[in-house]
Design an enzyme around this catalytic site. Structure first.
Site, mmCIF file in Angstrom:
data_model
loop_
_atom_site.group_PDB
_atom_site.id
_atom_site.type_symbol
_atom_site.label_atom_id
_atom_site.label_comp_id
_atom_site.label_asym_id
_atom_site.label_seq_id
_atom_site.Cartn_x
_atom_site.Cartn_y
_atom_site.Cartn_z
ATOM 1 N N ARG A 194 0.664 -1.221 0.012
ATOM 2 C CA ARG A 194 -0.068 0.047 0.027
ATOM 3 C C ARG A 194 0.836 1.271 -0.032
ATOM 4 O O ARG A 194 1.943 1.128 0.685
ATOM 5 C CB ARG A 194 -0.884 0.227 1.312
ATOM 6 C CG ARG A 194 -1.927 -1.342 1.360
ATOM 7 C CD ARG A 194 -2.367 -1.167 2.721
ATOM 8 N NE ARG A 194 -3.201 -2.548 3.024
ATOM 9 C CZ ARG A 194 -3.444 -2.830 4.165
ATOM 10 N NH1 ARG A 194 -3.533 -1.747 5.213
ATOM 11 N NH2 ARG A 194 -4.096 -4.011 4.570
ATOM 12 N N ASP A 208 0.236 5.257 1.061
ATOM 13 C CA ASP A 208 -0.761 6.279 1.476
ATOM 14 C C ASP A 208 -1.131 7.339 0.717
ATOM 15 O O ASP A 208 -0.840 7.642 -0.332
ATOM 16 C CB ASP A 208 -0.078 7.090 2.847
ATOM 17 C CG ASP A 208 0.202 6.166 3.946
ATOM 18 O OD1 ASP A 208 -0.462 4.939 4.198
ATOM 19 O OD2 ASP A 208 1.124 6.490 4.834
ATOM 20 N N ARG A 264 9.046 8.049 5.880
ATOM 21 C CA ARG A 264 8.561 9.292 5.988
ATOM 22 C C ARG A 264 9.147 9.733 7.410
ATOM 23 O O ARG A 264 9.499 10.904 7.604
ATOM 24 C CB ARG A 264 7.056 9.436 5.953
ATOM 25 C CG ARG A 264 6.554 9.536 4.495
ATOM 26 C CD ARG A 264 4.867 9.551 4.470
ATOM 27 N NE ARG A 264 4.605 10.350 5.374
ATOM 28 C CZ ARG A 264 3.211 10.434 5.499
ATOM 29 N NH1 ARG A 264 2.280 9.378 5.169
ATOM 30 N NH2 ARG A 264 2.586 11.546 6.016
#
Length: 275
Positions: free
Chosen positions: A71, A73, A219
């Site tokens: 996945r 975001d 991140r």
């Protein structure tokens, strides 16, 4: 970034089931994540998976389940996301790529399409991924980078950031650099093969290559490395945060807009051209 468990954890949950009579397909996908609520299909939200599955349904005339390598975001981009599906043999690679792109919105493109064995699985078979993160490091932000770079207007100490990044290489417990994914993980240990920072004019480019990632790991790493660059924490502080294995010890997460999934790697035999 990816919020899925590692391939090892997924495989322990059960074998990949497939119909050997169907044709395997491997798609390499690029997308601008600004207009999407991430990769994974979500009811009532625009996602990359939903858009590609809708294009597949138009071509095959029925619903097809698409499996992504992981996945991403909301707001995260990709140049090399990989997805797989099995369906009856219908088109050659080049024809299918053209057909899919003709039925996709302009912010999603099928870069490559390849026929592979039906046992291939984009997530289960992945052995590594490379992510890039971009910072626009000037006082005034270029308006064309608003949704593609994190704007950091203050000067950044590149040598210090590089020294801190080198501490990430090798096998470590990255618990300090992961957010809560909403599921139980077997381990927060990962092997980092590349962690680099380079300047290209006003742009700072981070590259990370690892066998697997934790939820929002890249991140969170960029957020901490940027604090080193700003002089808010030292290189030694960064090392202590890594060894602390506690998210509460680490700085805030960098915004999604600067993150790109660049490449997913697989064993050559798993992606061999289908006969």
């Amino acid at each position: 970034m990816t919020s899925s468990p590692t391939s090892f954890e997924l495989r322990k949950r059960g074998p990949h089931r497939f119909d050997p009579a169907l044709q395997g397909h491997k798609l390499t996908i690029a997308y601008r994540g600004t207009g999407f609520s991430g990769w994974q299909r979500q009811a009532g939200k625009r996602t990359v998976q939903e858009c590609v599955e809708a294009a597949l349904e138009k071509i095959w005339g029925g619903k097809i389940s698409l499996q992504g390598s992981g996945r991403t975001d909301t707001g995260v981009h990709a140049l090399g996301q990989v997805a797989s599906f099995n369906a009856r043999s219908l088109h050659a690679d080049a024809i299918l790529r053209r057909a899919l792109n003709a039925n996709l919105p302009r912010d999603v493109r099928i870069v490559k399409c390849r026929l592979v064995p039906p046992s291939f699985h984009a997530r289960f078979d992945a052995t590594g991924k490379t992510y890039r993160y971009l910072i626009w490091n000037q006082i005034v932000q270029d308006p064309f980078t608003l949704d593609t770079h994190w704007h950091v207007p203050r000067p950044l100490d590149l040598p210090a950031m590089r020294r801190a990044a080198r501490l990430l290489l090798g096998r470590h417990d990255f618990a300090s650099f992961t957010s809560n994914p909403g599921y139980e993980r077997e381990s927060t240990i990962r092997t980092m093969k590349r962690a680099s920072v380079a300047r290209h004019g006003a742009v700072l480019a981070f590259h990370f290559t690892a066998e697997g990632y934790l939820y929002r790991m890249v991140r969170n790493l960029v957020g901490a490395l940027t604090k080193v660059g700003l002089g808010k924490i030292t290189v030694d502080d960064f090392g202590k945060i890594l060894r602390a294995r506690s998210r509460s010890e680490a700085p805030a997460t960098a915004p999604a807009c600067g993150l790109y999934l660049m490449n997913v790697t697989y064993p050559p035999k798993r992606t061999a051209e289908a006969p």
